[in-house]
Design an enzyme around this catalytic site. Structure first.
Site, PDB file in Angstrom:
ATOM      1  N   HIS A   1      17.415  29.640  82.484  1.00  4.83           N
ATOM      2  CA  HIS A   1      17.966  28.904  84.065  1.00  4.83           C
ATOM      3  C   HIS A   1      18.184  29.129  84.895  1.00  4.83           C
ATOM      4  CE1 HIS A   1      20.114  26.588  80.566  1.00  4.83           C
ATOM      5  NE2 HIS A   1      19.504  25.915  81.052  1.00  4.83           N
TER       6      HIS A   1
ATOM      7  N   ARG B   1      20.952  34.748  63.049  1.00  6.22           N
ATOM      8  CA  ARG B   1      20.347  34.611  64.065  1.00  6.22           C
ATOM      9  C   ARG B   1      20.979  33.038  64.794  1.00  6.22           C
ATOM     10  NH1 ARG B   1      18.802  34.454  68.662  1.00  6.22           N
ATOM     11  NH2 ARG B   1      16.294  34.875  69.237  1.00  6.22           N
TER      12      ARG B   1
ATOM     13  N   CYS C   1      13.219  36.631  60.688  1.00  4.20           N
ATOM     14  CA  CYS C   1      13.038  36.265  62.139  1.00  4.20           C
ATOM     15  C   CYS C   1      11.710  36.718  63.006  1.00  4.20           C
ATOM     16  CB  CYS C   1      14.073  37.213  63.169  1.00  4.20           C
ATOM     17  SG  CYS C   1      14.453  36.570  65.228  1.00  4.20           S
TER      18      CYS C   1
ATOM     19  N   TYR D   1       9.023  31.523  70.849  1.00  9.01           N
ATOM     20  CA  TYR D   1       8.644  31.815  69.852  1.00  9.01           C
ATOM     21  C   TYR D   1       6.033  31.778  69.761  1.00  9.01           C
ATOM     22  CZ  TYR D   1      13.225  31.992  67.918  1.00  9.01           C
ATOM     23  OH  TYR D   1      14.346  32.613  68.008  1.00  9.01           O
TER      24      TYR D   1
END
Length: 567
Positions: free
Chosen positions: A153, A229, A276, A410
């Protein structure tokens, strides 16, 4: 007549006939053809011009053309007079006590937040908020602590959007050193669980930690050492009240409680590895260039037995024609209780050999809070980012999830592309992962130790030796068929032993543990490992050709230095 110079800083936003841009400077003059519209909705602050006469209001408006026809009128936060004598005509922004802001929380029709000492009515922003309804955590109070978590942001384009919803300032009576006091800031992490001290922590808020060596050296990772995670906080959810909503492509919905799932559908268990996408990112940074993201070592991966019901069965019960899918259904989207979102292709979701579960047990016990209690998605063979925790909604769609974790985070780009050049829309979201392996243990063994002696006998050795162990894994359920190891930095190679296991599932969803024992005198200064899967995919030797600025899917040869201990 006085007149004011117009200074426009960004486009206005119109809501229910009201233009909410108080930081425009409005030119007031006798030739204004249309008065300012201060008709308010329920969330509008008291009109500071209510004490003006209609004649004065009508004479204090501006109409200016944009693109030959568009006219916008807004309330001014500040008025810049052309001379000091005009200061008496400046309009001060409304001021709100924090008690008033709190009334505009999650259950209010109009939803407000504060940022710094400003107040914003973000009611219209919520439906289009890229992060979904997570913004509702902040309504009725400060958003600052959430933006410190979601640093995406913190850029001008977002500030400009927020500015369009500005409605006033926090009353100075409620400020300390010009800021909302700390005690007014809600702590979203207050309900996070306690974690095992052996985990290798990379960030505390949100909590992210990798599995230590002792957890990586077992086929099944203990629950308390399973890597964690988190993109946000651990939501407070309860098994008795938790609901799962399945939303069909036509908008129809069917709701299931956890008890409904357990009673209505057959239970299944699979053994599956979660990894991950940033696993081994630290290695890419060290061997190539700097990467963005948590600098995971080789422990952002773990293996467990998962128990639950097949997503395929639940979709069929909800009315999905899983054997004759409509052409418009291409993705299945998932949402978690903390507003995380992701999706997988419909083909994976309904594949009878895909083993996608709505899981409620991990290693035979109810899910731990960090791992999705009471219900999570488990998409084996896919990157762990698709296995949404605390799942509350399943949605069939022609589009993939709109969340930033699907559309941005990702993905991978070429080694020549930096973060400023990345075209996020052009790159597909990561689903299945490439072949992977790592060394997790490198230790000296001696025939003078009773325990070591037994190990040496298995390999027909009677001298001081070195035992090398690790994991190997391939996405998509592809079986590992070979692990190649080297004791001299890749000049010569040998095959490691693939250790037996009792993995469950239609495909090879779990990692394969491996071991190699060699005489110490044959060891050089660097051990290397690479794995090969059943499609004969293998790992690249170097990092730079596969470099990407996000450091995702690091899978080059894993190297570990060795220095013999003095005799």
């Amino acid at each position: 007549m006085n007149s004011f110079r117009t200074i426009v800083r960004s486009p206005a936003i119109k809501r229910k006939g009201i233009f909410r841009r108080p930081d425009y400077i409005i030119q007031h003059g006798p030739r204004s053809q249309q008065p300012l519209n201060f008709a308010s909705s329920k969330a509008q602050p008291p009109n500071p011009l209510s004490r003006w006469s209609p004649k004065r209001v009508a004479g204090s408006a501006i109409a200016f053309a944009v693109s030959a026809a568009v006219v916008s009128f807004v309330f001014a936060q500040n008025a810049y007079a052309e001379s000091p004598s005009d200061s008496k005509n400046q309009i001060q922004p409304p001021r709100f006590r924090l008690d008033e802001v709190r009334k505009h929380g999650r259950d209010a029709e109009e939803k407000w937040i504060t940022k710094g000492n400003k107040v914003y009515n973000i009611t219209d922003w919520i439906p289009g908020h890229p992060g979904g309804e997570v913004i509702l955590r902040a309504v009725g109070g400060p958003v600052d602590q959430y933006w410190n978590i979601f640093t995406i942001h913190k850029k001008q384009e977002v500030y400009d959007i927020l500015d369009t919803f500005y409605i006033g300032d926090v009353d100075p009576q409620d400020l300390v050193n010009d800021k909302v006091p700390v005690e007014q800031l809600a702590d979203p992490f207050k309900n996070d669980p306690k974690r095992d001290e052996r985990l290798i922590v990379h960030s505390a808020r949100p909590f992210n930690a990798e599995t230590p060596e002792e957890g990586l050296n077992a086929f099944i990772t203990p629950d308390d050492l399973f890597y964690v995670r988190q993109h946000m906080w651990v939501p407070e959810v309860f098994e008795d009240s938790h609901k799962l909503v399945v939303e069909l492509e036509n908008g129809e919905e069917k709701e299931y409680s956890l008890q409904d799932l357990k009673k209505k559908f057959k239970e299944h268990s699979i053994t599956a590895t979660l990894q991950c996408s940033g696993n081994r990112r630290k290695h890419m940074t060290a061997e190539s260039r700097s990467t963005n993201g948590l600098q995971w070592g080789g422990g952002a991966i773990s293996n467990a037995e998962w128990t639950g019901v097949r997503l395929r069965d639940v979709l069929k019960d909800a009315g999905v024609q899983i054997d004759d899918l409509p052409s418009e259904i291409k993705h299945v989207q998932f949402e978690g209780a903390e507003a995380y979102g992701a999706s997988i292709p419909i083909e994976k979701a309904v594949d009878q050999f895909g083993d996608v579960l709505l899981a409620y047990k991990m290693n035979g016990q109810p899910l731990a809070p960090d791992h999705g209690y009471p219900l999570r998605l488990l998409a084996p063979g896919n990157v762990a980012a698709r296995s949404v925790k605390w799942i509350t909604r399943v949605r069939l769609s022609e589009e993939e999830s709109a969340s930033q974790w699907q559309r941005r985070d990702y993905k991978c780009f070429g080694p020549n592309i930096g973060s400023q050049q990345a075209d996020w829309d052009s790159a597909p979201a990561i689903q299945e992962t490439p072949v992977q392996s790592a060394i997790t243990s490198l230790r000296d063994v001696t025939p003078h130790s009773a325990q070591d002696s037994k190990l040496l006998q298995v390999y027909g050795l009677e001298e001081d030796s070195i035992a090398v162990e690790g994991y190997s894994y391939a996405g998509g359920g592809r079986r590992i068929i070979r692990v190649d190891v080297s004791a001299d930095d890749g000049r010569t190679w040998h095959q490691a032993e693939l250790l037996p296991d009792e993995a469950k599932g239609a495909k090879a969803w779990a990692w394969s543990r491996w071991r190699w024992v060699l005489p110490r005198q044959q060891a050089g200064r660097c051990f290397v490992v690479k794995a090969v899967d059943e499609a004969y995919n293998t790992q690249p030797g170097e990092y730079e050709p596969n470099y990407n600025f996000r450091g995702n899917l690091t899978s080059s040869w894993h190297r570990v230095g060795y220095r013999a201990k003095p005799s």
